[in-house]
Design a protein around this motif. Structure first.
Motif, PDB file in Angstrom:
ATOM      1  N   LYS A  34       0.848  -1.182   0.000  1.00 39.09           N
ATOM      2  CA  LYS A  34       0.000   0.000   0.000  1.00 39.09           C
ATOM      3  C   LYS A  34       0.893   1.246   0.000  1.00 39.09           C
ATOM      4  N   PRO A  35       0.703   2.118  -0.975  1.00 42.17           N
ATOM      5  CA  PRO A  35       1.550   3.318  -1.042  1.00 42.17           C
ATOM      6  C   PRO A  35       1.386   4.188   0.198  1.00 42.17           C
ATOM      7  N   LYS A  36       2.499   4.757   0.668  1.00 43.59           N
ATOM      8  CA  LYS A  36       2.448   5.633   1.830  1.00 43.59           C
ATOM      9  C   LYS A  36       1.944   7.018   1.449  1.00 43.59           C
ATOM     10  N   LYS A  37       2.168   7.390   0.202  1.00 50.84           N
ATOM     11  CA  LYS A  37       1.756   8.711  -0.265  1.00 50.84           C
ATOM     12  C   LYS A  37       0.799   8.552  -1.437  1.00 50.84           C
ATOM     13  N   PRO A  74       9.519  -6.628  -2.346  1.00 49.86           N
ATOM     14  CA  PRO A  74       8.447  -5.932  -1.615  1.00 49.86           C
ATOM     15  C   PRO A  74       8.760  -5.566  -0.167  1.00 49.86           C
ATOM     16  N   THR A  75      10.021  -5.587   0.234  1.00 52.11           N
ATOM     17  CA  THR A  75      10.352  -5.204   1.600  1.00 52.11           C
ATOM     18  C   THR A  75      10.242  -3.699   1.819  1.00 52.11           C
ATOM     19  N   LYS A  76      10.144  -2.929   0.734  1.00 48.57           N
ATOM     20  CA  LYS A  76      10.069  -1.471   0.827  1.00 48.57           C
ATOM     21  C   LYS A  76       9.085  -0.927  -0.200  1.00 48.57           C
ATOM     22  N   ASN A  77       8.784   0.351  -0.063  1.00 51.86           N
ATOM     23  CA  ASN A  77       7.938   1.054  -1.024  1.00 51.86           C
ATOM     24  C   ASN A  77       8.859   1.894  -1.910  1.00 51.86           C
ATOM     25  N   TYR A  78       8.660   1.842  -3.209  1.00 50.52           N
ATOM     26  CA  TYR A  78       9.572   2.492  -4.148  1.00 50.52           C
ATOM     27  C   TYR A  78       8.883   3.644  -4.855  1.00 50.52           C
ATOM     28  N   PRO A  79       9.585   4.778  -4.993  1.00 51.06           N
ATOM     29  CA  PRO A  79       8.981   5.956  -5.616  1.00 51.06           C
ATOM     30  C   PRO A  79       8.867   5.818  -7.130  1.00 51.06           C
ATOM     31  N   GLY A  80       8.038   6.653  -7.687  1.00 49.68           N
ATOM     32  CA  GLY A  80       7.920   6.719  -9.140  1.00 49.68           C
ATOM     33  C   GLY A  80       6.540   6.323  -9.618  1.00 49.68           C
ATOM     34  N   PRO A  81       6.138   6.871 -10.760  1.00 50.47           N
ATOM     35  CA  PRO A  81       4.779   6.648 -11.278  1.00 50.47           C
ATOM     36  C   PRO A  81       4.642   5.387 -12.130  1.00 50.47           C
ATOM     37  N   TYR A  82       5.517   4.402 -11.930  1.00 51.53           N
ATOM     38  CA  TYR A  82       5.481   3.192 -12.750  1.00 51.53           C
ATOM     39  C   TYR A  82       4.907   2.025 -11.958  1.00 51.53           C
ATOM     40  N   ARG A  83       4.486   1.006 -12.674  1.00 50.57           N
ATOM     41  CA  ARG A  83       3.936  -0.184 -12.037  1.00 50.57           C
ATOM     42  C   ARG A  83       4.984  -0.809 -11.110  1.00 50.57           C
ATOM     43  N   PRO A  84       4.573  -1.188  -9.899  1.00 48.17           N
ATOM     44  CA  PRO A  84       5.552  -1.703  -8.929  1.00 48.17           C
ATOM     45  C   PRO A  84       6.343  -2.916  -9.422  1.00 48.17           C
ATOM     46  N   LEU A  85       5.706  -3.871 -10.045  1.00 45.35           N
ATOM     47  CA  LEU A  85       6.439  -5.048 -10.507  1.00 45.35           C
ATOM     48  C   LEU A  85       7.431  -4.698 -11.606  1.00 45.35           C
ATOM     49  N   GLU A  86       7.093  -3.742 -12.425  1.00 42.88           N
ATOM     50  CA  GLU A  86       8.022  -3.328 -13.472  1.00 42.88           C
ATOM     51  C   GLU A  86       9.231  -2.607 -12.874  1.00 42.88           C
ATOM     52  N   THR A 109      13.511   7.585 -16.550  1.00 39.63           N
ATOM     53  CA  THR A 109      14.483   8.664 -16.364  1.00 39.63           C
ATOM     54  C   THR A 109      15.521   8.269 -15.312  1.00 39.63           C
ATOM     55  N   PRO A 110      16.771   8.690 -15.499  1.00 42.60           N
ATOM     56  CA  PRO A 110      17.817   8.344 -14.527  1.00 42.60           C
ATOM     57  C   PRO A 110      17.508   8.801 -13.105  1.00 42.60           C
ATOM     58  N   SER A 111      16.867   9.946 -12.956  1.00 43.24           N
ATOM     59  CA  SER A 111      16.562  10.438 -11.611  1.00 43.24           C
ATOM     60  C   SER A 111      15.559   9.521 -10.903  1.00 43.24           C
ATOM     61  N   THR A 112      14.554   9.055 -11.629  1.00 42.59           N
ATOM     62  CA  THR A 112      13.576   8.139 -11.043  1.00 42.59           C
ATOM     63  C   THR A 112      14.221   6.806 -10.701  1.00 42.59           C
ATOM     64  N   PHE A 113      15.060   6.307 -11.607  1.00 44.22           N
ATOM     65  CA  PHE A 113      15.719   5.035 -11.331  1.00 44.22           C
ATOM     66  C   PHE A 113      16.692   5.166 -10.159  1.00 44.22           C
ATOM     67  N   ASN A 114      17.353   6.299 -10.044  1.00 47.60           N
ATOM     68  CA  ASN A 114      18.240   6.536  -8.904  1.00 47.60           C
ATOM     69  C   ASN A 114      17.455   6.528  -7.595  1.00 47.60           C
ATOM     70  N   ASP A 115      16.252   7.094  -7.605  1.00 46.76           N
ATOM     71  CA  ASP A 115      15.393   7.066  -6.414  1.00 46.76           C
ATOM     72  C   ASP A 115      15.032   5.625  -6.039  1.00 46.76           C
ATOM     73  N   ILE A 116      14.747   4.794  -7.035  1.00 50.96           N
ATOM     74  CA  ILE A 116      14.417   3.386  -6.784  1.00 50.96           C
ATOM     75  C   ILE A 116      15.636   2.669  -6.198  1.00 50.96           C
ATOM     76  N   LEU A 117      16.804   2.885  -6.800  1.00 53.51           N
ATOM     77  CA  LEU A 117      18.039   2.274  -6.287  1.00 53.51           C
ATOM     78  C   LEU A 117      18.320   2.715  -4.859  1.00 53.51           C
ATOM     79  N   SER A 118      18.178   3.994  -4.600  1.00 51.12           N
ATOM     80  CA  SER A 118      18.433   4.513  -3.254  1.00 51.12           C
ATOM     81  C   SER A 118      17.482   3.891  -2.241  1.00 51.12           C
ATOM     82  N   SER A 119      16.222   3.740  -2.616  1.00 53.39           N
ATOM     83  CA  SER A 119      15.254   3.118  -1.711  1.00 53.39           C
ATOM     84  C   SER A 119      15.599   1.663  -1.446  1.00 53.39           C
TER      85      SER A 119
END
Length: 146
Positions: A34-37, A74-86, A109-119
């Motif tokens: 469930k998304p936090k935001k 699924p241990t964390k919630n990942y940012p970005g407007p894309y489908r979670p499994l993708e 975009t690299p910035s979105t992917f960097n956010d996913i990696l950081s999470s």
């Protein structure tokens, strides 16, 4: 050791592994986080995701990918407007292929992917790293030494 006794030993070891329930993920449903935001944007499909799926299937096969997507990712919630499994498939693709952020641009975009990696790699302050503990436990218990 004869072939028959080796087969019996392997079958016994396999049955022991299956009884321990470390392989239960094979019958799990897809997880829902469930998304936090609340995001105003609708979820989008990742462009060229078929290329990612083909490479992962070819290099890893279906079971490791399913394991990653249902147990580790699924241990964390990942940012970005894309489908979670993708997002999970992109992260696994990045780990398997060793792409840079710039190489991943053709998907998101690299910035979105960097956010996913950081999470994914971020350790929670003051808390043991749940992801590291989970992976260590699974690697220790899911396989046989036979």
């Amino acid at each position: 050791m004869s072939t028959a006794s080796l087969e019996i030993a392997l079958l016994k070891e396999f049955n022991n592994l299956m009884e321990e329930k470390y392989w239960d993920f094979l019958s799990m449903e897809w997880p829902y986080i469930k998304p936090k935001k609340y995001h105003r944007t609708d979820l989008r499909a990742v462009p060229n995701i078929d290329e990612v799926k083909k490479l992962l299937l070819k290099r890893l096969g279906p079971i490791p990918v399913f394991f990653f997507l249902t147990v580790i990712f699924p241990t964390k919630n990942y940012p970005g407007p894309y489908r979670p499994l993708e997002k999970g498939l992109l992260l696994l693709y990045h780990l398997v292929k060793g792409c840079s952020l710039e190489d991943m641009r053709r998907f998101i975009t690299p910035s979105t992917f960097n956010d996913i990696l950081s999470s994914f790699y971020k350790k929670d302050k003051g808390v043991n790293n749940a992801l590291e503990d989970l992976i260590s436990k699974k690697l220790h218990n899911m396989f046989s030494n036979i």
